[in-house]
Design a protein around this motif. Structure first.
Motif, short mmCIF file in Angstrom:
data_model
loop_
_atom_site.label_atom_id
_atom_site.label_comp_id
_atom_site.label_asym_id
_atom_site.label_seq_id
_atom_site.Cartn_x
_atom_site.Cartn_y
_atom_site.Cartn_z
N ILE A 9 10.29 29.49 5.48
CA ILE A 9 11.64 30.35 6.44
C ILE A 9 12.43 29.53 7.79
CG2 ILE A 9 11.97 32.02 8.65
CD1 ILE A 9 9.38 33.41 7.12
N LEU A 10 12.00 28.47 7.40
CA LEU A 10 12.10 27.10 8.31
C LEU A 10 13.34 26.66 7.32
CD1 LEU A 10 12.57 25.30 10.40
CD2 LEU A 10 10.61 23.93 9.75
N ALA A 12 14.66 28.08 5.35
CA ALA A 12 16.32 29.18 4.67
C ALA A 12 16.72 28.75 5.90
CB ALA A 12 15.19 30.84 4.97
N ILE A 13 16.11 29.28 7.31
CA ILE A 13 17.31 29.19 8.30
C ILE A 13 17.82 28.20 8.26
CG2 ILE A 13 17.15 28.95 10.70
CD1 ILE A 13 14.57 30.60 10.63
N LEU A 14 17.26 27.14 8.06
CA LEU A 14 18.36 25.52 8.12
C LEU A 14 19.78 25.75 6.97
CD1 LEU A 14 15.49 22.79 8.81
CD2 LEU A 14 17.25 23.86 10.81
N ALA A 16 20.05 28.12 6.16
CA ALA A 16 21.93 29.30 6.28
C ALA A 16 22.73 28.54 7.73
CB ALA A 16 20.95 30.54 7.43
N CYS A 17 22.11 27.62 8.44
CA CYS A 17 22.82 27.11 9.18
C CYS A 17 24.21 26.29 9.40
CB CYS A 17 21.99 26.42 10.59
SG CYS A 17 21.54 27.10 11.88
N VAL A 19 24.79 26.45 6.27
CA VAL A 19 26.36 27.61 4.89
C VAL A 19 27.54 28.06 6.44
CG1 VAL A 19 26.31 29.81 3.76
CG2 VAL A 19 24.83 28.00 3.40
N THR A 20 26.71 28.14 7.66
CA THR A 20 27.89 28.99 8.38
C THR A 20 28.41 28.11 8.66
OG1 THR A 20 25.27 30.31 9.42
CG2 THR A 20 27.23 30.16 10.44
N GLY A 21 28.16 26.61 9.48
CA GLY A 21 28.52 25.45 9.46
C GLY A 21 29.47 25.23 8.81
N LEU A 23 30.98 27.42 6.80
CA LEU A 23 31.92 28.32 6.87
C LEU A 23 33.15 28.60 7.97
CD1 LEU A 23 30.34 31.41 5.01
CD2 LEU A 23 32.26 29.86 4.23
N SER A 34 26.66 19.73 7.49
CA SER A 34 26.42 20.74 7.09
C SER A 34 25.77 20.74 5.54
CB SER A 34 27.45 22.07 7.15
OG SER A 34 28.36 21.52 8.62
N LEU A 37 23.23 18.97 6.02
CA LEU A 37 21.54 19.78 6.73
C LEU A 37 21.67 20.87 5.38
CD1 LEU A 37 20.99 20.97 9.27
CD2 LEU A 37 22.35 22.41 9.49
N LEU A 39 21.30 20.25 2.11
CA LEU A 39 20.23 19.42 0.92
C LEU A 39 19.27 19.30 2.14
CD1 LEU A 39 22.56 16.69 0.16
CD2 LEU A 39 21.26 18.10 -1.14
N ASN A 40 18.67 19.35 3.37
CA ASN A 40 17.61 18.94 4.00
C ASN A 40 16.63 20.01 4.33
OD1 ASN A 40 17.04 16.26 5.99
ND2 ASN A 40 19.17 16.76 6.47
N LEU B 22 26.50 23.55 14.63
CA LEU B 22 27.86 24.93 14.80
C LEU B 22 27.96 24.91 16.45
CD1 LEU B 22 25.80 27.05 12.83
CD2 LEU B 22 26.52 24.95 11.89
N LEU B 34 22.22 16.74 14.73
CA LEU B 34 21.83 16.30 12.78
C LEU B 34 20.70 15.02 12.86
CD1 LEU B 34 21.92 16.53 10.10
CD2 LEU B 34 23.42 15.65 9.93
N LEU B 41 12.45 16.73 10.75
CA LEU B 41 12.21 17.44 9.63
C LEU B 41 10.95 16.51 9.14
CD1 LEU B 41 14.67 19.09 7.49
CD2 LEU B 41 12.41 20.02 8.60
N TYR B 61 17.53 8.90 5.64
CA TYR B 61 18.81 10.57 6.21
C TYR B 61 19.01 9.96 7.90
CZ TYR B 61 19.26 14.02 3.15
OH TYR B 61 19.93 14.76 1.98
N ILE B 95 30.24 34.65 6.37
CA ILE B 95 28.94 35.38 7.82
C ILE B 95 28.15 35.66 7.79
CG2 ILE B 95 28.72 34.43 10.31
CD1 ILE B 95 29.98 32.74 9.16
N VAL B 98 25.53 35.58 4.72
CA VAL B 98 24.83 34.52 5.14
C VAL B 98 23.47 35.09 5.75
CG1 VAL B 98 24.23 32.39 6.49
CG2 VAL B 98 26.01 32.59 4.44
N THR B 102 19.24 35.79 4.38
CA THR B 102 18.50 35.25 5.35
C THR B 102 17.79 36.35 6.01
OG1 THR B 102 20.11 33.15 6.09
CG2 THR B 102 18.13 33.31 7.06
N CYS B 106 13.62 35.97 4.79
CA CYS B 106 12.78 35.86 5.38
C CYS B 106 11.81 37.09 5.00
CB CYS B 106 13.14 35.68 7.01
SG CYS B 106 14.27 34.68 7.40
N LEU B 109 9.35 36.93 2.31
CA LEU B 109 8.81 36.06 2.59
C LEU B 109 6.90 36.50 3.41
CD1 LEU B 109 10.59 32.27 2.98
CD2 LEU B 109 9.33 33.15 0.98
#
Lengths: 100, 173
Positions: A9-10, A12-14, A16-17, A19-21, A23, A34, A37, A39-40, B22, B34, B41, B61, B95, B98, B102, B106, B109
């Motif tokens: 989930i973490l 997926a959230i990263l 999504a952040c 992709v949002t960035g 856009l 972004s 991010l 790739l991370n 963002l 970042l 991470l 990184y 938006i 996305v 997500t 979630c 999962l």
């Protein structure tokens, strides 16, 4: 003990952040960050699945993803420098011609 | 319990860094948040027992790539982002798309996960085992990535070189 789904989930959230960035940001360097991010986030899910299947290949793939990300960062930033030199702007809304 | 507390602390830190990336309008602020994401991470990887990945994460990184970013931001003297509207399709479709994706991931999962739980340091294998795998099973991909990196270096030099200096070398040769 942490459920592995929390790690996914973490990631997926990263992602999504990222992709949002991609856009909403207008600065070409921030858009590039972004992508890093995203790739991370993917790397985290690789490691989580490596734990799930007790397999080290996941970590080797993370290594390859990092190598590709480093190469991509070097070439991408060189392209950004070349774009800035010809257009003198970093705003992608003003970079809309293939050739000047 | 300790694992859960550490996981949640650094998960919140990394998501906060991503959201800050963002929100901030100045590229340097985005780059520094970042770095926070990448550092937290790396701690998450350590919690899973992936010491090699954590070390490479910090070195490659948070170290090399982010230095490259900050260096380019300073080189181009990038100021605050201009406020332009951008693409309306991105706002109207991108938006919500996305967000929906997500939430679905979630939910899936949480509801249907068969992933199990991870103890602290659950991943087997010290870095020596990874080296064994990398230089036996993955030897060909490893060599191909070395060619990729070589091409990337040459490409970066060619792209970032000043046009005048390229023409000068052409005349000289």
């Amino acid at each position: 003990m942490v459920p592995l789904s929390y790690y996914l989930i973490l990631s997926a959230i990263l992602f999504a952040c990222g992709v949002t960035g991609f856009l909403i940001k207008r600065n070409i360097i921030t858009i590039f960050m972004s992508i890093e991010l995203m790739l991370n986030g993917v790397n985290l899910s690789f490691v989580a699945f490596a734990v799930r299947w007790h397999n080290l290949s996941g970590q080797v793939f993370v290594f390859f993803v990092m190598v590709v990300a480093a190469a991509e960062a070097a070439v991408g930033l060189a392209i950004i420098i070349a774009v800035f030199r010809t257009r003198e702007t970093l705003n992608i809304d003003q970079v809309n011609l293939l050739k000047l | 319990m300790l694992h859960m507390i550490l996981f949640l602390a650094f998960a919140v830190l990394s998501v906060a860094g991503a959201v800050n990336l963002l929100i901030q309008r100045h590229p340097i602020s985005s780059a520094l948040s970042l770095v926070v994401v990448m550092g937290s991470l790396a701690v998450e990887y350590l919690l899973l027992g992936a010491e090699f990945v954590a070390a490479v994460q910090v070195i490659v990184y948070a170290g090399a790539i982010m230095v490259l970013f900050v260096f380019v931001i300073m080189l181009l003297n990038a100021g605050e982002e201009e406020r332009t509207h951008g693409s309306r399709v991105a706002w109207l479709l991108g938006i919500p798309g996305v967000l929906a994706l997500t939430v679905i991931i979630c939910w899936a999962l949480v509801e249907h996960s068969m992933a199990g739980v991870a103890a602290i340091g659950a991943l087997p294998g010290p870095p020596a085992d990874i080296a064994e795998l990398l230089f036996h099973e993955f030897l060909l991909p490893f060599e191909v990535t070395s060619i990729l990196v070589l091409i990337a270096i040459m490409g970066a030099v060619v792209l970032a070189a000043r046009p005048e200096s390229v023409e000068q070398t052409k005349k000289e040769s």
